[in-house]
Write a protein that holds these residues in place. Sequence first.
Motif, mmCIF file in Angstrom:
data_model
loop_
_atom_site.group_PDB
_atom_site.id
_atom_site.type_symbol
_atom_site.label_atom_id
_atom_site.label_comp_id
_atom_site.label_asym_id
_atom_site.label_seq_id
_atom_site.Cartn_x
_atom_site.Cartn_y
_atom_site.Cartn_z
ATOM 1 N N GLN A 114 -8.066 10.245 -3.174
ATOM 2 C CA GLN A 114 -8.607 9.602 -4.376
ATOM 3 C C GLN A 114 -9.421 10.586 -5.213
ATOM 4 O O GLN A 114 -9.293 10.623 -6.446
ATOM 5 N N ASN A 115 -10.265 11.395 -4.564
ATOM 6 C CA ASN A 115 -11.227 12.238 -5.274
ATOM 7 C C ASN A 115 -10.700 13.622 -5.648
ATOM 8 O O ASN A 115 -11.304 14.296 -6.489
ATOM 9 N N SER A 118 -17.101 8.337 -4.168
ATOM 10 C CA SER A 118 -16.267 8.137 -5.367
ATOM 11 C C SER A 118 -16.502 9.230 -6.393
ATOM 12 O O SER A 118 -16.407 8.995 -7.597
ATOM 13 N N PRO A 149 -15.254 12.471 -8.162
ATOM 14 C CA PRO A 149 -14.080 13.340 -8.353
ATOM 15 C C PRO A 149 -14.477 14.810 -8.230
ATOM 16 O O PRO A 149 -15.483 15.237 -8.795
ATOM 17 N N SER A 177 -10.223 17.394 -11.024
ATOM 18 C CA SER A 177 -9.495 16.151 -10.723
ATOM 19 C C SER A 177 -9.517 15.135 -11.853
ATOM 20 O O SER A 177 -8.739 14.178 -11.826
ATOM 21 N N THR A 227 -20.807 10.758 -2.927
ATOM 22 C CA THR A 227 -19.537 11.489 -2.814
ATOM 23 C C THR A 227 -18.358 10.594 -2.436
ATOM 24 O O THR A 227 -17.220 11.049 -2.453
#
Length: 559
Positions: free
Chosen positions: A93-94, A418, A420, A424, A416
């Motif tokens: 995701q990140n 969520s 990026p 990213s 951290t």
Amino acid sequence: MQSLSSRERASNLNELANTTFDILVIGGGVTGMGVALDASARGYSVALVEKYDFASGTSSKSTKLVHGGIRYLPNFDFALVHEALVERGLLLQNAPFLVNPVAFVLPIYEGDMHPVGMPFTTPKGIGLNRLLDIGLWMYDGMAGRRNMSHHSHISREEVLRRAPTLNPEGLKEGFIYYDGQTNDVRLTMTLLKTAARYGAVTANYAEVTGFDKKGEHLTGAIVKDNIGGQQFTIHARHIINATGVFSEEVEALTGETPQIQVEPSKGVHLVLSREDIQIGDDAIVLPETEDKRILFLVPWESRVIYGTTDTGSGDLNHPTSSQDDIAYLLKYLNRYLTVHLTEDDIISTYAGYRPLVKPRQKGRSTAKLSRTHAVIESPSGLVTITGGKLTTYRRMAQDTMDLINRRDNVKPIHPTQSLPLQGSAAWPVAQHEIQRHGARLGLSNEIIKHLGGAYGSNANLIMDLIEQDTSLKEQLISDLPYIKAEVIYACRYEMAMKPSDILERRTSIVLEDRERGQGVVEEVARLMAREINWQATEQQDLTQTYRSRIQDQVVAEKR
């Protein structure tokens, strides 16, 4: 983007010597960088020092996987597997440009009694495939909504279609499951740049040689600049030891008996040609070994990574692949594949030490030790984080900073989860822009794909360099996608200080090139000399030092 050049490093050293920080992190691998980012994102003032180059230890010597650790399921280490699978999803995701899903082919042979390193078996192996199926359902389930894809049971024919060089004799069926792949060094560099964006002050080649104390409590660390030679002290309220296999050594510098016990376990990998293995995009899990290891063949960049061993320790500063390590890996490769490879087919090898947390009872194999991490506070106030694995670096950092928050009577926050990583932001859009930008400059699709996968949206900065000097789009080595502009970028934005920093870490030339970078080191040094203002003699010395070290490594592999 913030500059991280040799000039910035000199400025950072001055700031490190003249500022009192909230947090000093010792160790510039993925764990230390993770701590520096987490701490700075929580609002702390942060310093980080590394005695060699960033990611020069274990963090450049992994199997390049972001995975849950399927080998830990048979050991019933469910908490570790779940934690790693959650972290795999968060990293995808990140940092979407850094993590790619990869399918693993798990073949089942007649007579297999311990597939995927299972420590137990059933009478005559009956029902083992059913147990594996259940285990893989658990693996998928523990990943939750962040699972990459569900595993599947496949026929013998499908196994051979996906892995045509597997030995067909005795092959019954197989499974496909999914994990993530990354470039461990590029991940560490991305964390470095993200932490710097949040204000962390960092320096490589800065070695902690001792500590300052007030009474029994640490107040600072004595640091030697291993390039300039000067010594200074960094003062900080909290000092965090994130040095992996060197944790005990650093703890001993406090004058106390180390509380941490680390059992270094050497992992050796061979780098092979995709053509020799005849491998596609799927990885292969080799069947059982006598010592119940799990061996992977993983397509990576232009090559295949094969490993890993799990043997005792040696020189922690200079891990090498021995003749026995290489023979062990080739034995199983040639047992389970129809191709026959020799040492002459090996492009390169690399070895690194895992910082396994040591059990109290002696005599256990390092292959059986847990990868669970430990956060330990010493009477002097030093906080040590060790154990764990590449995939769980973020959680390790979070747990470390939670302890610091509790010390400061501050409610822990977890930014951290969520956050990026640098490069990213708006990745799908950035990806299209990189493709268009690269096409305008006449770069090949292979080079464009490499730049996007290594730097994310920061690939545009490399392309901007090419717009200023078109000679920088030339490849360093004809059959690899690395270009001259990456050398300039590494000097300006990633604190590359020596040719080895470029050839071994900012790029993977030392692994992918049969000459291990010896044929291109002069050109790399020439490009760096313009950026760092080296004298001709310094440029020549650094070039020769690199060649000598590579030659020593090759000699060590023959022993």
